[in-house]
Scaffold this active site. Sequence first.
Site, PDB file in Angstrom:
ATOM      1  N   HIS A   1      37.143  16.937  -5.299  1.00 50.88           N
ATOM      2  CA  HIS A   1      36.939  17.775  -4.646  1.00 50.88           C
ATOM      3  C   HIS A   1      38.257  18.861  -4.300  1.00 50.88           C
ATOM      4  O   HIS A   1      39.105  18.313  -3.475  1.00 50.88           O
ATOM      5  CB  HIS A   1      36.254  17.357  -3.140  1.00 50.88           C
ATOM      6  CG  HIS A   1      36.055  18.288  -2.212  1.00 50.88           C
ATOM      7  ND1 HIS A   1      35.014  18.812  -1.546  1.00 50.88           N
ATOM      8  CD2 HIS A   1      36.860  19.121  -1.335  1.00 50.88           C
ATOM      9  CE1 HIS A   1      35.136  19.790  -0.720  1.00 50.88           C
ATOM     10  NE2 HIS A   1      36.463  19.753  -0.658  1.00 50.88           N
TER      11      HIS A   1
ATOM     12  N   ASN B   1      31.014  24.443   1.347  1.00 53.04           N
ATOM     13  CA  ASN B   1      32.472  24.071   0.842  1.00 53.04           C
ATOM     14  C   ASN B   1      32.483  23.491  -0.421  1.00 53.04           C
ATOM     15  O   ASN B   1      31.810  22.410  -0.706  1.00 53.04           O
ATOM     16  CB  ASN B   1      32.984  22.952   1.994  1.00 53.04           C
ATOM     17  CG  ASN B   1      34.464  22.893   1.731  1.00 53.04           C
ATOM     18  OD1 ASN B   1      34.836  23.713   1.510  1.00 53.04           O
ATOM     19  ND2 ASN B   1      34.772  21.764   2.203  1.00 53.04           N
TER      20      ASN B   1
ATOM     21  N   ASN C   1      30.010  10.145   0.618  1.00 55.97           N
ATOM     22  CA  ASN C   1      30.311  10.523   2.155  1.00 55.97           C
ATOM     23  C   ASN C   1      29.218  10.217   2.933  1.00 55.97           C
ATOM     24  O   ASN C   1      28.746  10.962   3.718  1.00 55.97           O
ATOM     25  CB  ASN C   1      30.961  11.868   1.972  1.00 55.97           C
ATOM     26  CG  ASN C   1      29.818  13.050   1.662  1.00 55.97           C
ATOM     27  OD1 ASN C   1      28.855  12.872   0.946  1.00 55.97           O
ATOM     28  ND2 ASN C   1      29.912  14.024   2.338  1.00 55.97           N
TER      29      ASN C   1
ATOM     30  N   ASP D   1      34.550  13.267  -2.315  1.00 52.69           N
ATOM     31  CA  ASP D   1      33.821  14.331  -2.318  1.00 52.69           C
ATOM     32  C   ASP D   1      33.598  14.818  -0.794  1.00 52.69           C
ATOM     33  O   ASP D   1      33.145  13.993  -0.174  1.00 52.69           O
ATOM     34  CB  ASP D   1      32.473  14.673  -2.952  1.00 52.69           C
ATOM     35  CG  ASP D   1      31.841  16.030  -2.723  1.00 52.69           C
ATOM     36  OD1 ASP D   1      32.476  16.880  -3.283  1.00 52.69           O
ATOM     37  OD2 ASP D   1      30.785  16.231  -2.253  1.00 52.69           O
TER      38      ASP D   1
ATOM     39  N   HIS E   1      23.771  14.819  -2.064  1.00 57.05           N
ATOM     40  CA  HIS E   1      24.150  14.096  -0.917  1.00 57.05           C
ATOM     41  C   HIS E   1      22.898  13.625  -0.465  1.00 57.05           C
ATOM     42  O   HIS E   1      21.938  14.484  -0.279  1.00 57.05           O
ATOM     43  CB  HIS E   1      24.861  14.885   0.105  1.00 57.05           C
ATOM     44  CG  HIS E   1      26.260  15.508  -0.293  1.00 57.05           C
ATOM     45  ND1 HIS E   1      27.334  14.742  -0.218  1.00 57.05           N
ATOM     46  CD2 HIS E   1      26.547  16.378  -1.189  1.00 57.05           C
ATOM     47  CE1 HIS E   1      28.431  15.523  -0.809  1.00 57.05           C
ATOM     48  NE2 HIS E   1      28.117  16.301  -1.146  1.00 57.05           N
TER      49      HIS E   1
ATOM     50  N   ASP F   1      25.028  20.060  -5.626  1.00 56.65           N
ATOM     51  CA  ASP F   1      25.771  19.964  -4.298  1.00 56.65           C
ATOM     52  C   ASP F   1      24.810  20.023  -3.346  1.00 56.65           C
ATOM     53  O   ASP F   1      24.939  20.367  -2.348  1.00 56.65           O
ATOM     54  CB  ASP F   1      26.949  20.996  -4.229  1.00 56.65           C
ATOM     55  CG  ASP F   1      27.780  20.384  -3.149  1.00 56.65           C
ATOM     56  OD1 ASP F   1      27.443  19.375  -2.563  1.00 56.65           O
ATOM     57  OD2 ASP F   1      28.656  20.906  -2.936  1.00 56.65           O
TER      58      ASP F   1
ATOM     59  N   HIS G   1      32.178  21.282  -8.164  1.00 57.40           N
ATOM     60  CA  HIS G   1      31.923  22.686  -7.603  1.00 57.40           C
ATOM     61  C   HIS G   1      32.901  23.523  -7.791  1.00 57.40           C
ATOM     62  O   HIS G   1      33.498  24.314  -6.869  1.00 57.40           O
ATOM     63  CB  HIS G   1      31.420  22.509  -6.093  1.00 57.40           C
ATOM     64  CG  HIS G   1      32.056  21.428  -5.173  1.00 57.40           C
ATOM     65  ND1 HIS G   1      33.284  21.452  -5.012  1.00 57.40           N
ATOM     66  CD2 HIS G   1      31.647  20.773  -4.249  1.00 57.40           C
ATOM     67  CE1 HIS G   1      33.623  20.553  -4.207  1.00 57.40           C
ATOM     68  NE2 HIS G   1      32.758  20.141  -3.753  1.00 57.40           N
TER      69      HIS G   1
ATOM     70  N   HIS H   1      25.742  15.590  -8.579  1.00 55.95           N
ATOM     71  CA  HIS H   1      26.344  15.971  -7.552  1.00 55.95           C
ATOM     72  C   HIS H   1      25.098  15.952  -6.374  1.00 55.95           C
ATOM     73  O   HIS H   1      24.695  17.250  -6.162  1.00 55.95           O
ATOM     74  CB  HIS H   1      27.094  17.176  -7.381  1.00 55.95           C
ATOM     75  CG  HIS H   1      28.075  17.225  -6.389  1.00 55.95           C
ATOM     76  ND1 HIS H   1      29.558  17.717  -6.630  1.00 55.95           N
ATOM     77  CD2 HIS H   1      27.854  17.013  -4.915  1.00 55.95           C
ATOM     78  CE1 HIS H   1      30.158  17.671  -5.460  1.00 55.95           C
ATOM     79  NE2 HIS H   1      29.114  17.535  -4.487  1.00 55.95           N
TER      80      HIS H   1
ATOM     81  N   ARG I   1      22.183  11.005   1.772  1.00 54.61           N
ATOM     82  CA  ARG I   1      22.597  10.977   3.236  1.00 54.61           C
ATOM     83  C   ARG I   1      22.257   9.270   3.689  1.00 54.61           C
ATOM     84  O   ARG I   1      22.318   9.103   4.924  1.00 54.61           O
ATOM     85  CB  ARG I   1      22.035  11.720   4.287  1.00 54.61           C
ATOM     86  CG  ARG I   1      22.396  13.194   3.933  1.00 54.61           C
ATOM     87  CD  ARG I   1      23.862  13.610   4.307  1.00 54.61           C
ATOM     88  NE  ARG I   1      23.915  15.114   4.175  1.00 54.61           N
ATOM     89  CZ  ARG I   1      25.184  15.500   3.545  1.00 54.61           C
ATOM     90  NH1 ARG I   1      25.855  14.824   3.407  1.00 54.61           N
ATOM     91  NH2 ARG I   1      25.169  16.940   3.914  1.00 54.61           N
TER      92      ARG I   1
HETATM   93  O1  DOR Z   1      29.422  22.090   1.482  1.00 58.97           O
HETATM   94  C1  DOR Z   1      29.560  20.884   1.516  1.00 58.97           C
HETATM   95  N1  DOR Z   1      28.584  19.859   2.055  1.00 58.97           N
HETATM   96  N2  DOR Z   1      30.682  20.544   0.640  1.00 58.97           N
HETATM   97  C2  DOR Z   1      31.054  19.248   0.601  1.00 58.97           C
HETATM   98  O2  DOR Z   1      31.916  19.157  -0.089  1.00 58.97           O
HETATM   99  C3  DOR Z   1      30.356  18.311   1.158  1.00 58.97           C
HETATM  100  C4  DOR Z   1      28.835  18.512   1.645  1.00 58.97           C
HETATM  101  C5  DOR Z   1      28.337  17.624   2.504  1.00 58.97           C
HETATM  102  O3  DOR Z   1      28.725  16.392   2.381  1.00 58.97           O
HETATM  103  O4  DOR Z   1      27.737  18.332   3.563  1.00 58.97           O
END
Ligand code: DOR
Length: 434
Positions: free
Chosen positions: A191, A290, A106, A164, A74, A317, A244, A72, A76
Amino acid sequence: MSTAGLDLLLITGVRAVDPARNLDGNVDCVVERGVITRLGKDAISAELRASERAVHFDGRGKLLLPAFVDLHAHVREPGEEYKEDIRSGLRAAAHGGFAHICAMPNTKPVNDKRSITEAIVARAREVGGPTLHPIGAITVGQLGKELTEVADLRDAGAVGISDDGRCVMNAAVMRRALQYAETFDIPVIQHCEDHDLTEGAEMHEGRVSTELGLRGWPAVAEDIIVARDVLLAESTRAKYHVAHVSTRGAVRIIREAKARGIRVTAEVTPHHLLLTHDAVVGYRTACKVNPPLREEADVLALQAALADGTIDAIATDHAPHSVLEKDCEFAEARPGMVGLEFAISLMFQLVSQGKLPLARLVDALSTSPSKIIAIEPPTLKEGKVAELVLFDPARPYLVGNLVSKSENTPFLGQTLQGRVLLTLARGELVHRLD
Ligand code: DOR
């Protein structure tokens, strides 16, 4: 990333731990042209030792581990490269001992199409270093309505599907996603957040949210989705993975589901294992995440569930955000924390405190997550392409100067104990601490 120095790598007198092989002992390790050629007591011959092409590492007091796999992250790219991109994300991964990371969909645009998945895979190959495995979206645009072409995403390299950042709220959509994914045997990663129960929420609903006057995210909003999805997973026999996990209620439901033989797996983040909602006091936006940081009883339940295997994996995460998106009013701040570079340093605390056996930590960071996405797990075995980590548990690590483009973590400025010295991924040296 450099492959220099890997013609011949010699690590002497190191404690090697690989639960997948039932290995925990002092060994020497030889890596020749990216392959583990010897691993065992006195494995280094006088001839190898004298070789001019050899790079030596003194392994005394250090740990040799299979490299880590993050389910998990991100990264970007595409779309928000000012926070992170595939290059910086993979460098951060290498610094943290990861040979494989999964990239959440995402992005902007959302990774909901074959062409986007292909572009991500191609860019990651170009960059080199750790392997990036895309996760495709469950629904088009992550809007929760129309299913993506899962077969296309899978063929392009997606190892799972997830919306997610958003929960698939519609049970009929979730059921179809599970049925569809089951035919390809890839996990559906949820999620778990009932958005009707969390509208406008800024942190965990409890004593601290009341004191701070912030709108709360009740724990039951997570539990309710986990419970519903477990029933859907049971009826579809699909692979269901909880992203998470943060509540003791979700832990209980997952434990019961596993006992009943349902194909459910789960991950937990370092921050949910170590911090409570008290960390938010002072309106610390670095602690806005989150799902939110929960209560002491949740943290203890998560730690116990990780130790007993109810929670399969540790996932970072890793969620980079810019200073502008964090250095602002609490309500405006984006949720998320970075974590790739020091996840092992944080998690080693649980081992030092006697809360987690070292073998379970290694399993949760490497073998278990590999199985969830059905890749060959990194392992310390002769004949295998080297994917390994040399970790020094005694080396202090002042969190800062990150190679990630973002520094949004409440651990910034803290001195942790233990640091990754070397990471090998796909037989290449992708990180070496000087
Ligand atoms: O804290 C979080 N940030 N939880 C998520 O599910 C998405 C993530 C994000 O993409 O910044």
